[in-house]
Design a protein around this motif. Structure first.
Motif, mmCIF file in Angstrom:
data_model
loop_
_atom_site.group_PDB
_atom_site.id
_atom_site.type_symbol
_atom_site.label_atom_id
_atom_site.label_comp_id
_atom_site.label_asym_id
_atom_site.label_seq_id
_atom_site.Cartn_x
_atom_site.Cartn_y
_atom_site.Cartn_z
ATOM 1 N N LEU B 67 0.818 -1.220 0.000
ATOM 2 C CA LEU B 67 0.000 0.000 0.000
ATOM 3 C C LEU B 67 0.853 1.271 0.000
ATOM 4 C CD1 LEU B 67 -2.932 -1.097 2.346
ATOM 5 C CD2 LEU B 67 -2.971 -0.786 -0.129
ATOM 6 N N PRO B 68 1.825 1.414 0.935
ATOM 7 C CA PRO B 68 2.655 2.626 0.847
ATOM 8 C C PRO B 68 3.409 2.709 -0.468
ATOM 9 C CG PRO B 68 3.478 1.137 2.564
ATOM 10 C CD PRO B 68 2.145 0.612 2.120
ATOM 11 N N ARG B 69 3.738 1.545 -1.017
ATOM 12 C CA ARG B 69 4.430 1.522 -2.302
ATOM 13 C C ARG B 69 3.516 2.080 -3.400
ATOM 14 N NH1 ARG B 69 7.822 -3.758 -4.243
ATOM 15 N NH2 ARG B 69 8.479 -3.005 -6.278
ATOM 16 N N LEU B 70 2.227 1.715 -3.321
ATOM 17 C CA LEU B 70 1.259 2.245 -4.283
ATOM 18 C C LEU B 70 1.141 3.764 -4.141
ATOM 19 C CD1 LEU B 70 -1.180 2.216 -6.252
ATOM 20 C CD2 LEU B 70 -2.608 1.604 -4.297
ATOM 21 N N PHE B 71 1.006 4.235 -2.893
ATOM 22 C CA PHE B 71 0.872 5.684 -2.699
ATOM 23 C C PHE B 71 2.125 6.403 -3.176
ATOM 24 C CE2 PHE B 71 -2.179 4.235 0.704
ATOM 25 C CZ PHE B 71 -3.297 4.541 -0.060
ATOM 26 N N ALA B 72 3.278 5.819 -2.877
ATOM 27 C CA ALA B 72 4.526 6.415 -3.354
ATOM 28 C C ALA B 72 4.498 6.502 -4.872
ATOM 29 C CB ALA B 72 5.725 5.611 -2.871
ATOM 30 N N GLY B 73 4.051 5.419 -5.518
ATOM 31 C CA GLY B 73 4.014 5.389 -6.980
ATOM 32 C C GLY B 73 3.066 6.437 -7.543
ATOM 33 N N LEU B 74 1.891 6.561 -6.909
ATOM 34 C CA LEU B 74 0.907 7.543 -7.384
ATOM 35 C C LEU B 74 1.463 8.960 -7.266
ATOM 36 C CD1 LEU B 74 -2.388 6.112 -5.803
ATOM 37 C CD2 LEU B 74 -1.812 6.233 -8.240
ATOM 38 N N LEU B 75 2.037 9.266 -6.096
ATOM 39 C CA LEU B 75 2.530 10.626 -5.865
ATOM 40 C C LEU B 75 3.734 10.938 -6.746
ATOM 41 C CD1 LEU B 75 2.236 10.866 -1.979
ATOM 42 C CD2 LEU B 75 0.960 12.198 -3.666
ATOM 43 N N VAL B 76 4.688 10.012 -6.758
ATOM 44 C CA VAL B 76 5.912 10.250 -7.538
ATOM 45 C C VAL B 76 5.567 10.348 -9.016
ATOM 46 C CG1 VAL B 76 8.102 9.224 -8.241
ATOM 47 C CG2 VAL B 76 7.436 9.190 -5.844
ATOM 48 N N GLY B 77 4.705 9.438 -9.481
ATOM 49 C CA GLY B 77 4.315 9.449 -10.889
ATOM 50 C C GLY B 77 3.635 10.761 -11.256
ATOM 51 N N ARG B 198 8.607 3.782 3.379
ATOM 52 C CA ARG B 198 7.599 3.572 4.409
ATOM 53 C C ARG B 198 6.499 4.622 4.368
ATOM 54 N NH1 ARG B 198 12.300 2.262 8.497
ATOM 55 N NH2 ARG B 198 13.196 0.747 7.070
ATOM 56 N N GLY B 199 5.356 4.227 4.887
ATOM 57 C CA GLY B 199 4.179 5.086 4.862
ATOM 58 C C GLY B 199 4.439 6.454 5.470
ATOM 59 N N ASP B 200 5.180 6.488 6.588
ATOM 60 C CA ASP B 200 5.380 7.784 7.244
ATOM 61 C C ASP B 200 6.237 8.705 6.398
ATOM 62 O OD1 ASP B 200 7.490 6.093 7.607
ATOM 63 O OD2 ASP B 200 7.761 6.473 9.742
ATOM 64 N N LEU B 201 7.187 8.119 5.663
ATOM 65 C CA LEU B 201 8.038 8.927 4.796
ATOM 66 C C LEU B 201 7.205 9.526 3.659
ATOM 67 C CD1 LEU B 201 11.558 7.981 3.654
ATOM 68 C CD2 LEU B 201 9.952 8.725 1.954
ATOM 69 N N VAL B 202 6.359 8.677 3.068
ATOM 70 C CA VAL B 202 5.531 9.149 1.960
ATOM 71 C C VAL B 202 4.575 10.223 2.454
ATOM 72 C CG1 VAL B 202 3.850 8.462 0.219
ATOM 73 C CG2 VAL B 202 5.727 6.926 0.798
ATOM 74 N N ALA B 203 3.965 9.978 3.627
ATOM 75 C CA ALA B 203 2.998 10.930 4.167
ATOM 76 C C ALA B 203 3.659 12.270 4.455
ATOM 77 C CB ALA B 203 2.372 10.369 5.436
ATOM 78 N N GLN B 204 4.912 12.209 4.907
ATOM 79 C CA GLN B 204 5.646 13.418 5.245
ATOM 80 C C GLN B 204 5.823 14.338 4.039
ATOM 81 O OE1 GLN B 204 9.132 12.859 8.064
ATOM 82 N NE2 GLN B 204 10.207 13.290 6.192
ATOM 83 N N LEU B 205 5.989 13.737 2.851
ATOM 84 C CA LEU B 205 6.255 14.542 1.667
ATOM 85 C C LEU B 205 5.008 14.825 0.843
ATOM 86 C CD1 LEU B 205 9.588 12.805 0.943
ATOM 87 C CD2 LEU B 205 9.346 15.264 1.193
ATOM 88 N N ALA B 206 3.917 14.103 1.156
ATOM 89 C CA ALA B 206 2.699 14.248 0.356
ATOM 90 C C ALA B 206 2.189 15.695 0.278
ATOM 91 C CB ALA B 206 1.616 13.322 0.892
ATOM 92 N N PRO B 207 2.184 16.450 1.381
ATOM 93 C CA PRO B 207 1.660 17.822 1.283
ATOM 94 C C PRO B 207 2.396 18.675 0.255
ATOM 95 C CG PRO B 207 1.979 17.209 3.572
ATOM 96 C CD PRO B 207 2.554 16.109 2.753
ATOM 97 N N PHE B 208 3.729 18.489 0.162
ATOM 98 C CA PHE B 208 4.494 19.262 -0.809
ATOM 99 C C PHE B 208 4.075 18.907 -2.228
ATOM 100 C CE2 PHE B 208 7.039 19.170 2.984
ATOM 101 C CZ PHE B 208 7.423 20.489 3.108
ATOM 102 N N LEU B 209 3.896 17.598 -2.438
ATOM 103 C CA LEU B 209 3.491 17.163 -3.769
ATOM 104 C C LEU B 209 2.108 17.704 -4.112
ATOM 105 C CD1 LEU B 209 4.940 13.597 -3.865
ATOM 106 C CD2 LEU B 209 4.985 15.189 -5.765
ATOM 107 N N LEU B 210 1.197 17.640 -3.153
ATOM 108 C CA LEU B 210 -0.165 18.102 -3.435
ATOM 109 C C LEU B 210 -0.167 19.600 -3.722
ATOM 110 C CD1 LEU B 210 -2.151 15.949 -0.848
ATOM 111 C CD2 LEU B 210 -1.842 15.592 -3.316
#
Lengths: 327, 341
Positions: B67-77, B198-210
Motif C-alpha cells: 500500500l505505501p508503495r502504491l501511494f509512493a508510486g501515485l505521488l511520484v508518478g 515507508r508510509g510515514d516517509l511518503v505521508a511526510q512529503l505528500a503535502p508538498f506534492l499536493l
C-alpha cells in the motif's frame, strides 16, 4: 548515465560479499619469477583469467581479499601487503592479527597496481576484487598473479586455498595441520550440537533498499561450515539457485518465505535492525534467527581458517538454540 | 502510429471523457499493483487487506506493505509527469526533463552530503536534505538562467541547468569515491525505486506534492500564453516573469518531493507529456491533467513489471523505466516533429 551508475552500484554490492577463488593443481608451463628456492615440481593454478605457474617458493606475497590474507597468516607467512575492506572495523577483522610491517592497501579506487608493483612482490593472490582482465594483465605481466574461479559469484572453500598455499610454499604438511585443527573445532561443535543434524540453514544478507541475497549452493565455500555441522540448505532455496543459475540468488523483499530455515544467519548490509521492517513477515520467521554484524558474516561468507573458529564462537548461542528447539 | 499532427484539439467533451477513462485505467493499475508482486498471494488476502481486516499472516503483511508503495508510486508518478509537462511548457524545450533544473543532481548531492558530512543516517531525516537540495539547486539554476538581458529564457535555463548538473555530479562522485561507507548507504538511493518506502516517509512529503499539483494545474493557462512567445504574451498582458516563477516553484515542489521519495527516476517526466500532447493537442490545460494521470500509470505499470520479470528477485522501477522508456521515446521521436511544440 543514471541507470548505468545504478547497475555499477548493484554489481559492486553483489560482488561485495560474493567472490571466489579456485585452485587447480598439476604440472604445466607458464610464468615464474623471483630468486627463491625452486619448488620440486612447479605449481599450476587455474583461475578466471587463465593459468598461473609458480616455480619458486614466493617470498614477497601481496594478498588482495580477506581469504588469502588469512590463509597466509594461518600458514605462518607474512604478506608484504594486504588489502583492507573499508567496511570492516578500523582495527581489521576481529580474528586477524596483522604483522606491523605489512602495508595496508585500500581498494576504494580499484586494485592499486602501481603500489603493488612498487613493493616488488613475487606473488599476488586475489579471490574476487581483482575482477577485470585489464588490471589482471597489468599485474600478471610482471608478477605471477592468481585470481578467483570462472564463476565469480562462487566462493572457493578455504580448504582448497590452504592446500594450494601448502603446495606453492612447499609446506603441504603445515597446510594439512591448519585444516585439521579447524576441522577439529567444527567436528567438536557438530558433536556438541547433535540436534543440528539434518536441520536447514540459510545464509543471507539484505542490502538495504535493494534486495536480499541468499546463498543457494551447498558446495559454495560459505556453505561448508554448515555442512560440517550436519545441516542442509532449504530445498526451496536450492531450487531457486538451480532455476536462476546463481550461487547467490537475488530475492525480493516480499519473499521472506525463502528465508525460512531452522537457522537463518542474516546481515543487514548498509542499515540496522529497523530496516528489517522492509521485509514483511521477517519477524514471524519460525526458526532461529542469527542477526550478525558485518565482520562475522564476512567471516562466514568468505571463510578462512582464521575466521571459522571466530565465527563458530560468535554463533555458539544460536547453534545451541537451533539444535535444541524443535523444528 | 502515423497519426497526422494535431493542429486543432479534440472537442472538450471527448477530452473530458478521455480523462475519466484514464482515471479508470489508473485505478485498475493501482489494484494490479496491490495484487501482483514478487510473492503471489490469493485474491482473498488482497481483499482482506483492502477491506481493512488483515489477519497479520505473512501474506497479509506482504500485501499491506504494497500500500505505501502504491501511494509512493501515485505521488511520484503524478509529480514527475506534471513537472515534466510544466518544464516542457515553460522552457518550450521538447527535451526538458525535471533533471534539467538540476533537481535530481541537487537532491542526490544533498543526500550524500547529509550522510557523509553530517552523519544523518535516517531516511526520514535525509529526505529533507534531498528536498532542500532539489529546491536550492532548482532555484539557483533558475536564478542563473535569469541573469543578464532578457530574463529567464529557455536557452539560458537549459544551459545553466546543464552546467550545475555537471558540477554537482562531479562533486557527488568525488565524495562517494573517497567515502565508501557513505557509498554503501547511499547506494540504494542511486537507483530510483518506490519499494521499501515507508508510509510515514511518503505521508511526510505528500503535502508538498499536493501543493505542487495545485500550482501546476493552475499554471496551465499561463503556460498557454507563454507558448505564444514572450513578446506576444506580454502584449496580451501576461507578466512573463511571474508566470515562469510560478511554474518554476511548482516544478521544484513536484520534483523535489518525488525525488526525495523515490530517488532519481528518469524518462517519466520526459516521455509522458509527449504522449499526453499527442492525445490532447497543444492546450496545456488538458496536457497537464493528462500527464498527471498517465505518469503514474507508466510508473506503477513499470514497477509491477519489475516485480515479476526476474523471480525471485525484483528490479527497481528506475531500471525498468530505462528499458521501457528508451524504445518508447524512439517511437515518439520518429512519429512526431518535436520542434513543433
Amino acid at each position: 548515465m543514471r541507470p548505468s551508475l545504478g547497475l555499477a552500484a548493484l554489481l559492486a554490492a553483489a560482488s561485495l560479499l560474493a567472490g571466489a577463488c579456485s585452485s587447480g593443481e598439476g604440472d604445466g608451463a607458464g610464468s615464474s619469477s623471483g630468486s627463491g628456492e625452486a619448488l620440486a615440481s612447479p605449481v599450476t593454478v587455474e583461475h578466471r583469467f587463465g593459468t598461473t605457474t609458480i616455480k619458486e617458493v614466493p617470498k614477497r606475497i601481496v594478498t588482495i581479499d580477506l581469504q588469502w590474507t588469512d590463509v597466509m597468516l594461518a600458514m605462518g607467512v607474512e604478506p608484504v601487503a594486504y588489502s583492507v575492506d573499508s567496511l570492516m572495523p578500523e582495527s581489521g577483522p576481529p580474528w586477524q592479527e596483522l604483522p606491523g610491517g605489512a602495508k595496508a592497501l585500500a581498494l576504494d579506487d580499484g586494485v592499486p597496481v602501481e603500489q603493488i608493483l612498487a613493493l616488488e612482490p613475487d606473488l599476488v593472490l586475489s579471490t574476487y576484487s581483482l575482477n577485470d582482465e585489464e588490471t589482471y594483465s597489468l599485474l600478471a605481466n610482471r608478477v605471477p598473479t592468481i585470481v578467483g574461479p570462472k564463476d565469480e559469484t562462487q566462493v572457493t572453500p578455504w580448504q582448497d586455498l590452504v592446500r594450494t598455499a601448502g603446495k606453492f610454499l612447499d609446506r603441504s604438511d603445515r597446510a594439512e595441520e591448519v585444516i585439521g585443527s579447524v576441522d577439529e573445532k567444527v567436528t567438536a561443535a557438530a558433536t556438541e550440537f547433535t540436534g543440528l543434524k539434518d536441520r536447514t540453514f540459510t545464509l543471507a544478507q539484505y542490502i538495504v533498499g535493494e534486495a536480499v541475497y541468499v546463498v543457494a549452493d551447498e558446495k559454495d565455500g560459505s556453505s561448508l561450515l554448515f555442512g560440517g555441522l550436519g545441516m542442509r540448505l532449504n530445498p526451496d532455496v536450492l531450487a531457486e539457485g538451480r532455476k536462476t543459475g546463481d550461487t547467490r540468488v537475488n530475492v525480493g523483499t516480499e519473499r521472506a518465505d525463502l528465508l525460512r530455515a531452522d537457522l537463518l544467519v542474516f546481515l543487514v548490509n548498509g542499515g540496522d535492525e529497523s530496516d528489517l521492517a522492509d521485509i514483511p513477515g521477517f519477524a514471524d520467521l519460525p526458526g532461529t534467527v542469527a542477526l550478525l554484524d558485518y565482520p562475522t558474516v564476512v567471516g562466514l561468507n568468505t571463510p578462512s581458517p582464521l575466521s571459522i573458529p571466530y565465527v563458530l564462537d560468535e554463533l555458539r548461542p544460536k547453534l545451541a538454540e537451533a539444535s535444541g528447539g524443535g523444528a | 502510429m502515423a497519426a497526422p499532427e494535431r493542429t486543432t484539439a479534440p472537442p472538450n467533451g471527448r477530452l473530458a471523457f478521455g480523462l475519466v477513462t484514464l482515471a479508470v485505467v489508473l485505478a485498475v493499475v493501482s489494484v494490479v499493483s496491490i495484487a501482483v508482486g514478487a510473492r503471489s498471494v490469493g485474491l482473498g488476502v488482497v481483499l482482506d487487506v483492502v477491506g481493512g481486516n488483515g489477519s497479520g499472516s505473512s501474506d497479509h503483511q506482504v500485501v499491506a506493505a504494497r500500500l505505501p508503495r502504491l501511494f509512493a508510486g501515485l505521488l511520484v508518478g503524478a509529480g514527475l509527469g506534471l513537472a515534466g509537462a510544466v518544464m516542457q511548457g515553460v522552457t518550450r524545450n521538447p527535451l526538458a526533463d525535471p533533471g534539467l533544473f538540476g533537481v535530481n543532481a541537487g537532491a542526490a548531492f544533498a543526500v550524500v552530503a547529509a550522510i557523509s558530512w553530517f552523519g544523518v543516517d535516517e531516511p526520514l531525516r535525509y529526505v529533507w536534505f534531498a528536498f532542500a537540495g532539489a529546491a536550492v539547486v532548482g532555484a539557483a539554476v533558475y536564478a542563473v538562467g535569469s541573469m543578464g538581458g532578457g530574463g529567464a529564457t529557455p536557452v539560458k535555463i537549459t544551459l545553466a541547468g546543464a552546467a550545475v548538473n555537471a558540477v554537482l555530479l562531479s562533486v557527488t562522485t568525488a565524495v562517494l569515491l573517497t567515502d565508501s561507507a557513505t557509498f554503501n548507504q547511499h547506494r540504494f538511493w542511486t537507483v530510483g525505486s518506490i519499494a521499501g518506502r515507508r508510509g510515514d516517509l511518503v505521508a511526510q512529503l505528500a503535502p508538498f506534492l499536493l501543493a505542487g499539483v495545485v500550482l501546476a494545474l493552475v499554471a496551465g493557462r499561463l503556460l498557454n500564453v507563454l507558448a505564444l512567445g514572450d513578446d506576444v504574451a506580454r502584449g496580451l498582458g501576461q507578466r512573463v516573469g511571474s508566470a515562469r516563477a510560478l511554474a518554476g516553484a511548482a516544478t521544484i515542489l513536484l520534483c523535489g518531493a518525488a525525488t526525495a521519495i523515490a530517488g532519481p527516476i528518469s524518462f517519466v517526466g520526459l516521455l509522458v507529456p509527449h504522449v499526453a500532447r499527442r492525445i490532447t493537442g497543444p492546450d496545456q490545460r488538458w496536457i497537464l491533467p493528462y500527464s498527471m494521470l498517465l505518469a503514474p500509470v507508466l510508473l506503477l505499470g513499470s514497477d509491477v513489471l519489475g516485480r515479476v520479470v526476474a523471480p525471485p528477485g525484483e528490479i527497481q522501477v528506475g531500471v525498468v523505466l530505462a528499458f521501457v522508456g528508451a524504445p518508447f521515446l524512439m517511437v515518439l521521436l520518429r512519429n512526431r516533429k518535436l520542434r513543433e511544440l
